[in-house]
Write a protein that holds these residues in place. Structure first.
Motif, PDB file in Angstrom:
ATOM      1  N   ALA A 178       0.819  -1.215   0.000  1.00 11.58           N
ATOM      2  CA  ALA A 178       0.000   0.000   0.000  1.00 11.58           C
ATOM      3  C   ALA A 178       0.852   1.264   0.000  1.00 11.58           C
ATOM      4  O   ALA A 178       0.371   2.333  -0.365  1.00 11.58           O
ATOM      5  CB  ALA A 178      -0.912  -0.001   1.221  1.00 11.58           C
ATOM      6  N   LEU A 179       2.111   1.142   0.418  1.00 10.26           N
ATOM      7  CA  LEU A 179       2.972   2.332   0.438  1.00 10.26           C
ATOM      8  C   LEU A 179       3.419   2.731  -0.953  1.00 10.26           C
ATOM      9  O   LEU A 179       3.795   3.868  -1.192  1.00 10.26           O
ATOM     10  CB  LEU A 179       4.205   2.080   1.323  1.00 10.26           C
ATOM     11  CG  LEU A 179       3.938   1.954   2.818  1.00 10.26           C
ATOM     12  CD1 LEU A 179       5.225   1.601   3.547  1.00 10.26           C
ATOM     13  CD2 LEU A 179       3.365   3.249   3.371  1.00 10.26           C
ATOM     14  N   GLY A 180       3.370   1.788  -1.881  1.00  8.42           N
ATOM     15  CA  GLY A 180       3.761   2.086  -3.250  1.00  8.42           C
ATOM     16  C   GLY A 180       5.246   2.357  -3.354  1.00  8.42           C
ATOM     17  O   GLY A 180       6.023   2.053  -2.455  1.00  8.42           O
ATOM     18  N   VAL A 181       5.650   2.966  -4.469  1.00  6.14           N
ATOM     19  CA  VAL A 181       7.079   3.210  -4.696  1.00  6.14           C
ATOM     20  C   VAL A 181       7.528   4.465  -3.958  1.00  6.14           C
ATOM     21  O   VAL A 181       6.736   5.356  -3.667  1.00  6.14           O
ATOM     22  CB  VAL A 181       7.382   3.366  -6.201  1.00  6.14           C
ATOM     23  CG1 VAL A 181       7.189   2.055  -6.916  1.00  6.14           C
ATOM     24  CG2 VAL A 181       6.513   4.463  -6.805  1.00  6.14           C
ATOM     25  N   PRO A 227       2.378   8.381  -5.819  1.00  4.90           N
ATOM     26  CA  PRO A 227       1.303   9.388  -5.698  1.00  4.90           C
ATOM     27  C   PRO A 227       1.821  10.584  -4.894  1.00  4.90           C
ATOM     28  O   PRO A 227       2.562  10.401  -3.925  1.00  4.90           O
ATOM     29  CB  PRO A 227       0.213   8.646  -4.927  1.00  4.90           C
ATOM     30  CG  PRO A 227       0.529   7.203  -5.066  1.00  4.90           C
ATOM     31  CD  PRO A 227       2.002   7.093  -5.243  1.00  4.90           C
ATOM     32  N   TRP A 228       1.401  11.781  -5.285  1.00  3.62           N
ATOM     33  CA  TRP A 228       1.967  12.985  -4.645  1.00  3.62           C
ATOM     34  C   TRP A 228       1.701  13.007  -3.152  1.00  3.62           C
ATOM     35  O   TRP A 228       2.524  13.476  -2.368  1.00  3.62           O
ATOM     36  CB  TRP A 228       1.402  14.249  -5.309  1.00  3.62           C
ATOM     37  CG  TRP A 228      -0.065  14.476  -5.035  1.00  3.62           C
ATOM     38  CD1 TRP A 228      -1.106  14.051  -5.798  1.00  3.62           C
ATOM     39  CD2 TRP A 228      -0.632  15.142  -3.916  1.00  3.62           C
ATOM     40  NE1 TRP A 228      -2.302  14.408  -5.236  1.00  3.62           N
ATOM     41  CE2 TRP A 228      -2.037  15.092  -4.075  1.00  3.62           C
ATOM     42  CE3 TRP A 228      -0.114  15.786  -2.801  1.00  3.62           C
ATOM     43  CZ2 TRP A 228      -2.923  15.639  -3.160  1.00  3.62           C
ATOM     44  CZ3 TRP A 228      -0.996  16.345  -1.876  1.00  3.62           C
ATOM     45  CH2 TRP A 228      -2.384  16.264  -2.062  1.00  3.62           C
ATOM     46  N   TYR A 229       0.547  12.484  -2.732  1.00  2.25           N
ATOM     47  CA  TYR A 229       0.218  12.594  -1.304  1.00  2.25           C
ATOM     48  C   TYR A 229       1.068  11.643  -0.469  1.00  2.25           C
ATOM     49  O   TYR A 229       1.297  11.890   0.718  1.00  2.25           O
ATOM     50  CB  TYR A 229      -1.280  12.356  -1.062  1.00  2.25           C
ATOM     51  CG  TYR A 229      -1.787  11.004  -1.483  1.00  2.25           C
ATOM     52  CD1 TYR A 229      -2.363  10.822  -2.725  1.00  2.25           C
ATOM     53  CD2 TYR A 229      -1.705   9.922  -0.626  1.00  2.25           C
ATOM     54  CE1 TYR A 229      -2.832   9.594  -3.125  1.00  2.25           C
ATOM     55  CE2 TYR A 229      -2.174   8.677  -1.011  1.00  2.25           C
ATOM     56  CZ  TYR A 229      -2.736   8.518  -2.260  1.00  2.25           C
ATOM     57  OH  TYR A 229      -3.199   7.287  -2.642  1.00  2.25           O
ATOM     58  N   ALA A 246      -4.959  11.256   0.570  1.00  2.00           N
ATOM     59  CA  ALA A 246      -5.356   9.884   0.883  1.00  2.00           C
ATOM     60  C   ALA A 246      -6.877   9.798   1.031  1.00  2.00           C
ATOM     61  O   ALA A 246      -7.496   8.808   0.647  1.00  2.00           O
ATOM     62  CB  ALA A 246      -4.670   9.428   2.160  1.00  2.00           C
TER      63      ALA A 246
END
Lengths: 147, 439
Positions: B103-106, B113-115, B168
């Motif tokens: 869920a944290l992504g890259v 994602p910017w947020y 988010a």
């Protein structure tokens, strides 16, 4: 004396926040009934993605769809089989949405603007730049999701 | 009693401010659960934001809110609370990192994602603000530069965290919750407006004129100020102000100093300042007629808070005499006949600030003065060494448990004296210490 009070109140704040956050999390996720748990146990023993009545060609498409799902970092906002962001789970999405609806939710045409936040809408619209075949493959993968 | 009631009231308001978002989450409409650890982590992040608002409030120097506690302890609390928030935010991150890393992504901001990038940046700036605050002196950061850096970082952290939450979108979708967050943001903006514009404007309307710069012993200077076009400032002896010199109040280049003058003279205020840093070394160059601005008075370190005390015991080291002499001068001017003890530690007799005036106080007060020198000359026949339990035991009166104690000096001295008094069965509630040099 005053320092002690200051430290204690700061510490108390932290403890209260942690306790209230736990209460919130427990309230959000009440313990499941035994029946549900049995069902979950059974279902969780199944593979993450299973193919129902699919031939080898379809299996290859699903595998490719999964690759596209990972490439587009969809798990930042969605989860499948408890992996990824659990706020928007996609398990069994094929039972709730048609292929066309899934496609629409991926690329977010203007009609969906009101139902999405600005950022999500803009992000989804960039998926419209992906090759149409890739989106089709992604839809097939999502249609065949089970938990 | 009034002070205790007021203190309870403000602590309750503070707790409501920091816990309101969580209480609303718990008792409000429940969105579908996302798993215990996920929701626990989100709630921690959510409430950390509310506590951050409280951190800003604490440093806004609202006199009414700080009066029951003393602004020095409010800053002390601000520091501890900031550390606590940092722990909560780290927990918020670690729980997701361990339970649901996908869920944290890259991490790469070009692809993330910017947020999420905003959240990560906020966390890193938070670590930076803590490092630069706890170890400012070791990092050789000038106080004025540190203040500007601190304000800039704090605003950055808050805005990035706000962006993280907005992006988010969890828990703020419902209109009531969106109103709550809008309220917090508005509160924060008003606070900035108050601190940066309204308060400096009020200070600019009440300037002071330098009327004397007097040299004291041990590289110390007394700066005398008179109000220019207004009645001056009513203060309690032992309190302090933030002083702005050679700058406009909008520049936020101010430094805290205790009053050393008597509280009975609000039309002439004196601050005794020792040359210790870049700013304090410029005091001797200040010219008569220059304009100064004061923000205050602040602090609860004052004999006026204990009108029923049978007597007072002051214990100071070096320039810590500043607030003590203010209380002594005030007691003298008020013809107070309660017994007063003053145990005053210095390196040598040449370092004893106000030595002659203190000797003369014997004539006007029931005054017991004990000098303690750590490096005396051969002719010295007084107390030598440091203030310790034996020395206190020797000089403190028999009704020592009922006296009110005021300690002002370097941190090691303060700690040692507090411990010694505790060993001598003096109740901690009667021991008052001024906390300075917080950063």
């Amino acid at each position: 004396m005053r320092e002690l009070w200051a430290r204690n109140i700061a510490f108390l704040t932290g403890v209260l926040v942690i306790v209230l956050a736990m209460i919130f999390a427990i309230r959000q996720n009440p313990p499941e009934s035994p029946a549900t748990m049995v069902e979950e146990t059974v279902s969780s023993s199944l593979p993450v993605v299973t193919l129902s009545k699919a031939d080898k060609e379809k299996q290859a498409l699903i595998a490719a769809g999964r690759g596209i799902f990972e490439m587009l970092k969809c798990m930042s906002c969605h989860s499948i089989a408890d992996k990824g962001n659990p706020r928007y789970p996609l398990d069994r999405v094929g039972e709730r949405r048609t292929a066309e609806e899934i496609r629409q939710w991926i690329i977010a045409p203007t009609e969906l603007k009101d139902q999405l936040s600005d950022w999500v809408f803009k992000t989804k619209q960039t998926y419209g730049n992906q090759p149409s075949e890739d989106i089709d493959t992604l839809v097939i993968y999502l249609q065949n999701l089970e938990k | 009693m009034k002070t205790i009631t007021s203190a309870i009231l403000w602590v309750s308001i503070y707790l409501m401010l920091v816990l309101a978002p969580l209480l609303i989450l718990i008792f409000g409409e429940i969105p579908p659960g996302s798993g215990f650890w996920w929701d626990f982590s989100m709630a921690l992040g959510f409430s950390s934001m509310a506590i951050m608002s409280a951190l800003f409030f604490l440093t806004a120097r609202f006199r009414r809110a700080s009066a029951p506690f003393g602004i020095d302890i409010i800053y002390y609390f601000h520091r501890y609370l900031a550390l606590m928030v940092f722990v909560l935010i780290i927990l918020h991150f670690l729980i997701i990192r361990i339970s649901n890393v996908d869920a944290l992504g890259v991490i790469n901001p070009l692809h993330a994602p910017w947020y999420m990038t905003a959240g990560r940046a906020s966390l890193m700036l938070f670590a930076l603000i803590i490092i630069t605050s706890l170890w400012r002196k070791q990092l050789h950061i000038h106080y004025d530069e540190w203040r500007m850096l601190h304000i800039g970082l704090a605003i950055g952290i808050f805005l990035l965290a706000l962006g993280h939450i907005e992006g988010a979108g969890y828990y703020i979708d419902a209109p009531a919750k969106r109103w709550l967050w809008s309220g917090y943001t508005l509160f924060w903006l008003l606070l900035i407006l108050y601190i940066r514009l309204i308060k400096p404007w009020k200070m600019s309307r009440q300037p002071y004129r330098v009327v004397e710069v007097r040299q004291e012993r041990c590289h110390s200077w007394t700066l005398a100020l008179e109000p220019k076009g207004h009645a001056g400032m009513h203060f309690e002896p032992g309190q302090f102000v933030w002083l702005t010199l050679r700058e406009s109040p909008w520049h936020i280049k101010e430094h805290p100093f205790s009053f050393s003058s008597s509280a009975t003279h609000q039309d002439r205020l004196e601050l005794t300042i020792k040359e210790l840093g870049d700013f304090t070394q410029t005091i001797k160059e200040i010219q008569i007629g220059e304009i100064a601005y004061l923000d205050g008075p602040y602090g609860s370190f004052s004999t006026d808070r204990y009108p029923e005390a049978p007597g007072f015991i002051f214990i100071a080291g070096g320039v810590g005499v500043g607030p003590i002499i203010s209380m002594l001068r005030t007691l003298k001017d008020r013809h107070d006949n309660r017994p007063v003890w003053f145990i005053y530690a210095n390196h040598s007799w040449e370092d004893v600030i106000f030595a002659e005036e203190l000797q003369a106080l014997n004539e006007r007060l029931d005054f017991h003065l004990i000098h303690v020198l750590s490096n005396p000359s051969e002719e010295w026949d007084g107390e030598e060494g440091r203030i310790n339990q034996d020395l206190l035991n020797k000089y403190l009166p028999t009704n020592r448990r009922e006296q009110e104690y005021f300690i002002c000096g370097p941190v090691p001295m303060r700690g040692a004296v507090e411990q010694a008094l505790h060993n001598l069965h003096v109740p901690l509630k009667r021991v008052h210490a001024e906390l300075f040099d917080l950063v």
